[in-house]
Design an enzyme around this catalytic site. Structure first.
Site, PDB file in Angstrom:
ATOM      1  CG  ASP A  14      -1.780   1.172   1.375  1.00 20.26           C
ATOM      2  OD1 ASP A  14      -2.415   1.556   0.384  1.00 20.26           O
ATOM      3  OD2 ASP A  14      -1.835   1.735   2.487  1.00 20.26           O
ATOM      4  CE  LYS A  51      -8.264   7.461  -1.030  1.00 19.36           C
ATOM      5  NZ  LYS A  51      -8.061   6.633   0.168  1.00 19.36           N
TER       6      LYS A  51
END
Length: 275
Positions: free
Chosen positions: A15, A56
């Site tokens: 990540d 998002k």
């Protein structure tokens, strides 16, 4: 042709925010708060952290489905948020994120040396993020200025599904030329990111202190008393429990020991899907 288990790791899929850069994962969190505020809807930092790790747009949709946040929105607009409303918030979020991403672009202390060591052991470094490509391009550029260049990057909008689906992790496997998902380890500071790795058939490592779950700066983390740190570790271990990470460590700097242990387990015939 016969199948044989891999005997050592070939790649680490990492990540970004809260894992390699942006200790405490502040860049996305603060911008969610600011984006909602532009619609006169209050969202706390703690609420904004809840769905972290998702793409998002999905993150905003999930926040809008929280009853308390939906009610605040209804008081302003006379309705609960629709998908069009989510898109409107997302379209305000994006330029704010791009504008302010540099503020939280520093590498996590020790990460660069750790990853340099893994590469010397022959591991490829893949990466993926809940950021869309337009933001990731900026994140990657800033990281390169600080010395970190991943072998491959997959943004959340470059696959049909973001986390917790496995698509981004698997896109790294294909791009890096890895011949077995069990020869990969997914490293992440969020539950959706660990689920991504699990569903991709990889080993998984949850980061307890450098990311979203603890939500502190490097300095704040270092200032914790031993008792408080242990209490927070227990709390965060509980948060991750349902996603079943194979390992939980404080920061990426402990990853080399985990890699060595996974290699020992692979050499004995253990596979991540069986654990």
């Amino acid at each position: 042709m016969n199948y044989s288990n891999p005997t050592q790791l070939q790649a680490a899929i990492l990540d970004w925010a809260g894992t390699v850069v942006d200790f405490g994962s502040f860049a996305p969190t603060q911008i969610f708060v600011e984006a909602f505020a532009e619609f006169d809807v209050q969202v706390s930092i703690e609420e904004a952290r809840g769905p972290m790790g998702m793409g998002k747009w999905d993150h905003i949709r999930t926040l809008c489905d929280v009853p308390e946040i939906a009610e605040r929105y209804r008081k302003v607009f006379g309705r609960t948020p629709t998908d069009d409303d989510v898109t409107a918030i997302y379209e305000r979020f994006m330029p704010l994120q791009i504008e302010k991403i540099a503020v939280h672009s520093a590498l996590i202390p020790g990460a660069l040396d750790t990853l340099t060591g893994l590469r010397k052991e022959g591991l490829k470094i893949g990466s993926c993020s809940g950021y869309p490509k337009v933001v990731m391009d900026k994140v990657v550029e800033l990281a390169a200025q600080n010395g970190y260049v991943a072998d491959h990057v997959v943004a959340t909008d470059e696959t049909p599904n973001g986390r917790p689906w496995p698509a981004q992790a698997l896109a790294n496997v294909i791009a890096l030329g890895i011949d077995d998902v069990a020869a990969c380890v997914k490293v992440d500071d969020t539950v959706p990111g660990i689920l991504e790795g699990r569903r991709a058939g990889m080993w998984t490592v949850a980061l307890v202190c450098s990311g979203n779950a603890l939500g502190l700066t490097w300095e704040g983390y270092r200032a914790l008393s031993a008792e408080k740190l242990e209490s927070e570790r227990k709390r965060i271990h509980g948060m991750f429990a349902a996603s079943r990470p194979h390992y939980l460590i404080d920061t990426i700097n402990e990853l080399p020991e985990v890699i060595a242990d996974i290699n020992r387990r692979l050499a004995k015939g253990e596979m991540p899907q069986a654990v």
